[in-house]
Design a protein around this motif. Structure first.
Motif, PDB file in Angstrom:
ATOM      1  N   ASP A  81      -4.022  -5.287  -6.411  1.00  0.00           N
ATOM      2  CA  ASP A  81      -3.862  -3.919  -7.149  1.00  0.00           C
ATOM      3  C   ASP A  81      -3.409  -3.954  -8.535  1.00  0.00           C
ATOM      4  O   ASP A  81      -2.357  -4.632  -8.719  1.00  0.00           O
ATOM      5  CB  ASP A  81      -3.035  -2.953  -6.304  1.00  0.00           C
ATOM      6  N   MET A  82      -3.956  -3.228  -9.334  1.00  0.00           N
ATOM      7  CA  MET A  82      -3.502  -3.099 -10.712  1.00  0.00           C
ATOM      8  C   MET A  82      -4.197  -1.842 -11.125  1.00  0.00           C
ATOM      9  O   MET A  82      -5.601  -1.911 -11.408  1.00  0.00           O
ATOM     10  CB  MET A  82      -3.630  -4.314 -11.667  1.00  0.00           C
ATOM     11  N   THR A  83      -3.762  -0.607 -11.426  1.00  0.00           N
ATOM     12  CA  THR A  83      -3.955   0.432 -12.071  1.00  0.00           C
ATOM     13  C   THR A  83      -4.376   0.259 -13.384  1.00  0.00           C
ATOM     14  O   THR A  83      -3.728  -0.365 -14.290  1.00  0.00           O
ATOM     15  CB  THR A  83      -3.235   1.668 -11.665  1.00  0.00           C
ATOM     16  N   ALA A  84      -5.524   0.992 -13.918  1.00  0.00           N
ATOM     17  CA  ALA A  84      -5.969   0.709 -15.282  1.00  0.00           C
ATOM     18  C   ALA A  84      -4.912   1.163 -16.378  1.00  0.00           C
ATOM     19  O   ALA A  84      -4.973   0.180 -17.473  1.00  0.00           O
ATOM     20  CB  ALA A  84      -7.351   1.828 -15.423  1.00  0.00           C
ATOM     21  N   SER A 216      -0.395  -3.767   7.845  1.00  0.00           N
ATOM     22  CA  SER A 216       0.528  -4.550   7.868  1.00  0.00           C
ATOM     23  C   SER A 216       2.070  -3.851   7.410  1.00  0.00           C
ATOM     24  O   SER A 216       3.039  -4.413   7.919  1.00  0.00           O
ATOM     25  CB  SER A 216       0.428  -5.784   7.010  1.00  0.00           C
ATOM     26  N   GLY A 217       1.826  -2.843   6.810  1.00  0.00           N
ATOM     27  CA  GLY A 217       2.972  -2.135   6.079  1.00  0.00           C
ATOM     28  C   GLY A 217       3.811  -2.965   5.264  1.00  0.00           C
ATOM     29  O   GLY A 217       5.155  -2.562   4.966  1.00  0.00           O
ATOM     30  N   ASP A 218       2.891  -4.088   4.575  1.00  0.00           N
ATOM     31  CA  ASP A 218       3.950  -4.736   3.403  1.00  0.00           C
ATOM     32  C   ASP A 218       4.188  -4.071   2.130  1.00  0.00           C
ATOM     33  O   ASP A 218       4.712  -4.474   1.322  1.00  0.00           O
ATOM     34  CB  ASP A 218       3.154  -5.936   3.263  1.00  0.00           C
ATOM     35  N   ALA A 219       3.406  -2.897   1.933  1.00  0.00           N
ATOM     36  CA  ALA A 219       3.627  -2.317   0.736  1.00  0.00           C
ATOM     37  C   ALA A 219       4.771  -1.819   0.482  1.00  0.00           C
ATOM     38  O   ALA A 219       5.307  -0.913   1.457  1.00  0.00           O
ATOM     39  CB  ALA A 219       2.367  -1.122   0.321  1.00  0.00           C
ATOM     40  N   PHE A 220       5.640  -2.312  -0.507  1.00  0.00           N
ATOM     41  CA  PHE A 220       6.921  -1.730  -0.789  1.00  0.00           C
ATOM     42  C   PHE A 220       7.976  -2.105   0.346  1.00  0.00           C
ATOM     43  O   PHE A 220       9.017  -1.837   0.203  1.00  0.00           O
ATOM     44  CB  PHE A 220       6.983  -0.335  -1.396  1.00  0.00           C
ATOM     45  N   HIS A 244      -1.095  -7.196   0.874  1.00  0.00           N
ATOM     46  CA  HIS A 244      -1.264  -7.057  -0.559  1.00  0.00           C
ATOM     47  C   HIS A 244      -0.966  -8.526  -1.213  1.00  0.00           C
ATOM     48  O   HIS A 244      -0.185  -9.104  -0.832  1.00  0.00           O
ATOM     49  CB  HIS A 244      -0.307  -5.973  -1.114  1.00  0.00           C
ATOM     50  N   CYS A 245      -1.572  -8.365  -2.501  1.00  0.00           N
ATOM     51  CA  CYS A 245      -1.183  -9.750  -3.412  1.00  0.00           C
ATOM     52  C   CYS A 245      -0.631  -9.282  -4.451  1.00  0.00           C
ATOM     53  O   CYS A 245      -1.102  -9.423  -5.644  1.00  0.00           O
ATOM     54  CB  CYS A 245      -2.707 -10.294  -3.626  1.00  0.00           C
ATOM     55  N   ALA A 249       4.723  -4.953  -6.115  1.00  0.00           N
ATOM     56  CA  ALA A 249       4.504  -3.981  -4.911  1.00  0.00           C
ATOM     57  C   ALA A 249       4.853  -4.540  -3.373  1.00  0.00           C
ATOM     58  O   ALA A 249       4.851  -3.364  -2.524  1.00  0.00           O
ATOM     59  CB  ALA A 249       3.116  -3.168  -4.920  1.00  0.00           C
ATOM     60  N   ALA A 250       4.536  -5.708  -3.262  1.00  0.00           N
ATOM     61  CA  ALA A 250       4.758  -6.029  -1.750  1.00  0.00           C
ATOM     62  C   ALA A 250       5.475  -7.544  -2.012  1.00  0.00           C
ATOM     63  O   ALA A 250       4.979  -8.520  -1.865  1.00  0.00           O
ATOM     64  CB  ALA A 250       3.299  -6.413  -1.404  1.00  0.00           C
TER      65      ALA A 250
END
Length: 285
Positions: A81-84, A216-220, A244-245, A249-250
């Motif tokens: 993930d990466m927001t613009a 997975s619940g790995d976010a944050f 997440h990679c 954030a993970a």
């Protein structure tokens, strides 16, 4: 004179017939002269990655997991993930990549599917190219901007309906510029949020939307063991696990993977990419 010519012609015909009788099969093509390379065999055309048939009313199909009765396989998927609009945060040192995770997957010989945003590929082109050229992995589309395709999706900014397809296609353009050779025709909605309108807007893109059945619940998260337990408790034959990679954030994902992989292998599971699960599904969602 005419008699001699006829006799000579008859002898030529007889000689040719005798030579033909001495062969044991069809005539062989002449060998190339010494030093002349023979023509290389034609390479078979690459097969198109498997996709699902369109859904009801021709809408973009949605895949959540593979067949439960086709063997103990599981697909680990990682959202890059990466927001613009996060460029300034990256410039100030925030890391949206996770090379340690990719190294661990390689060391453990785990195939995986990385759902990457175009903005991530622009920020980390060398990593995108390395992942995309490694046959252990496959890169799929997670939009360009990581803006949501519906309203009210975990606080993400939203992309307008008329820009949804161009946002998706812009990500593929970013992958090509980074040197990713064959990004897959799979799309994961940012936040996993979609509705009928979004599926309709992406129909012409010809992609299969890929969700998951194990969160997975790995976010944050800060507890790697808790993340591992979520995956180990939820995994079933054909499962798609979302992780997440993104280091910022993970941060515990890599440690969780070091627990998840040997534990699932001990249970008899084999790790596969999403493309294999979709292929096993024979076009059915």
């Amino acid at each position: 004179m005419i008699t001699l010519v006829r006799r000579a012609a008859a002898l030529c015909v007889l000689g040719a017939a005798l030579a033909a009788c001495g062969t044991s099969g069809p005539a062989q093509a002449p060998r190339p002269a010494s030093g002349t390379p023979s023509a290389a065999p034609a390479k078979p055309a690459p097969s198109r990655p498997p996709t699902l048939a369109p859904g009801p009313a021709g809408l973009t199909p949605v895949f959540e997991h593979g067949p439960r009765t086709a063997g103990k396989t599981v697909a680990l998927t990682f959202d890059a993930d990466m927001t613009a609009d996060q460029g300034p945060r990256a410039a100030s040192g925030e890391r949206f990549d996770n090379p340690g995770l990719i190294s661990t997957l390689r060391r453990l010989e785990v195939p995986a599917t990385v759902f990457m945003t175009g903005r991530w590929a622009e920020e980390y082109p060398d990593e995108a190219r390395s992942i995309g050229r490694d046959p252990r992995f496959e890169i799929a589309n997670h939009s360009y901007s990581h803006y949501a395709y519906t309203d009210d999706c975990y606080g993400l900014p939203t992309v307008s309906r008329e820009r949804m397809r161009s946002d998706l296609e812009r990500a593929y353009t970013a992958f090509r510029k980074a040197g990713v050779p064959d990004a897959m025709p799979y799309f994961r909605f940012p936040g996993g949020c979609y509705d009928r309108a979004a599926l309709k807007e992406l129909t012409a893109a010809g992609v299969t939307a890929v969700q998951w059945d194990v969160v997975s619940g790995d976010a944050f998260a800060t507890d790697a063991d808790a993340v591992a337990r979520e995956v180990l408790d939820g995994a079933k034959p054909g499962s798609v696990v979302v992780m997440h990679c993104t280091r910022s954030a993970a941060p515990v994902t890599e440690r969780a993977v070091r627990t998840i992989v040997p534990a699932l292998r001990e249970r008899g599971y084999r790790f596969v990419k999403v493309s294999e699960l979709i292929g096993t599904a024979n076009g059915r969602a």
